[in-house]
Write a protein that holds these residues in place. Sequence first.
Motif, PDB file in Angstrom:
ATOM      1  N   GLY A   1       0.805  -1.217   0.000  1.00  0.00           N
ATOM      2  CA  GLY A   1       0.000   0.000   0.000  1.00  0.00           C
ATOM      3  C   GLY A   1       0.836   1.263   0.000  1.00  0.00           C
ATOM      4  N   SER A   2       2.073   1.159   0.509  1.00  0.00           N
ATOM      5  CA  SER A   2       2.961   2.328   0.542  1.00  0.00           C
ATOM      6  C   SER A   2       3.801   2.459  -0.719  1.00  0.00           C
ATOM      7  N   GLY A   3       3.566   1.535  -1.692  1.00  0.00           N
ATOM      8  CA  GLY A   3       4.287   1.624  -2.954  1.00  0.00           C
ATOM      9  C   GLY A   3       5.576   0.836  -3.017  1.00  0.00           C
ATOM     10  N   VAL A   4       5.883   0.079  -1.972  1.00  0.00           N
ATOM     11  CA  VAL A   4       7.099  -0.734  -1.958  1.00  0.00           C
ATOM     12  C   VAL A   4       6.859  -2.016  -2.759  1.00  0.00           C
ATOM     13  N   THR A   5       7.757  -2.316  -3.680  1.00  0.00           N
ATOM     14  CA  THR A   5       7.642  -3.518  -4.506  1.00  0.00           C
ATOM     15  C   THR A   5       8.487  -4.643  -3.919  1.00  0.00           C
ATOM     16  N   PHE A   6       7.920  -5.846  -3.839  1.00  0.00           N
ATOM     17  CA  PHE A   6       8.658  -6.998  -3.346  1.00  0.00           C
ATOM     18  C   PHE A   6       8.215  -8.240  -4.110  1.00  0.00           C
TER      19      PHE A   6
END
Length: 260
Positions: free
Chosen positions: A121-126
């Motif tokens: 939701g915070s835009g961090v890609t994993f």
Amino acid sequence: MSPAADAATLTARRSTRFVAWVRAWRAGLVPFDELAEEIAGDEEHLVADAPGTWTDVPLAQALPAFAKLPPDDIRLVLPAPGDPRGLPGPGELTGAALLEGEAVMTPTFGVVPSVRTHTSGSGVTFETVMWRFYPVATYKPVFQMGSAEAEAELTQALTDATTQLTRLDVAQWRPELAGALQALRRPESTATLPPGFDPRSRRLFARASILDQVLTLAEHNAPGGAVNTYEAQQRDAALRPLLNACRQALVAACNAPLHA
């Protein structure tokens, strides 16, 4: 960094470590408790459709599916378009393995990894690595070359590719690729196999693992502006035999006989 340096930070074909460590466990050379961590490293690994499970489970919960198999029944397969060697024939498993370029094969099931990319939701890609089990009705391993033959073929293919790329003057438009292949004529890397593999297999795996990743970078990175379509086709033709030799080297190393 050069492709050789970049490649050292990439994840190798995940099935290579899976096969090597599970085979070593089944040979009694490494404890079960180490398997999941050695296979996954810093990644998150989940498993779908494992025997006896009803939902996706952590890798460690799926590994007991291999508990009754002898080491030689667990095989690495690295197929490519036009080269499905080691796969059981047309079907869902073969399609998935060809798409991903790798699989773990046993007499009764195959396992294929894929990578899922997520965004928080915070835009961090994993990423999550998902291993999927596929049942196999009938499966017989195909003949594969031994480590000595695979090492000789890889060395010859690397020599031929370097010669052809020099003739094409690849250094003018892809100097990092030419330099990386020259450096990889010397089998130096940090890649490792678990206990039980002989020195030749270890050397072959170390060399082929890094080379495989260099070639992957060369394939996916767009060439410089100085290269035209014809030059790109010539480069690909020069690298294709090396790609094939590299795949067979990894297969030979990971499927090599184990020694106590």
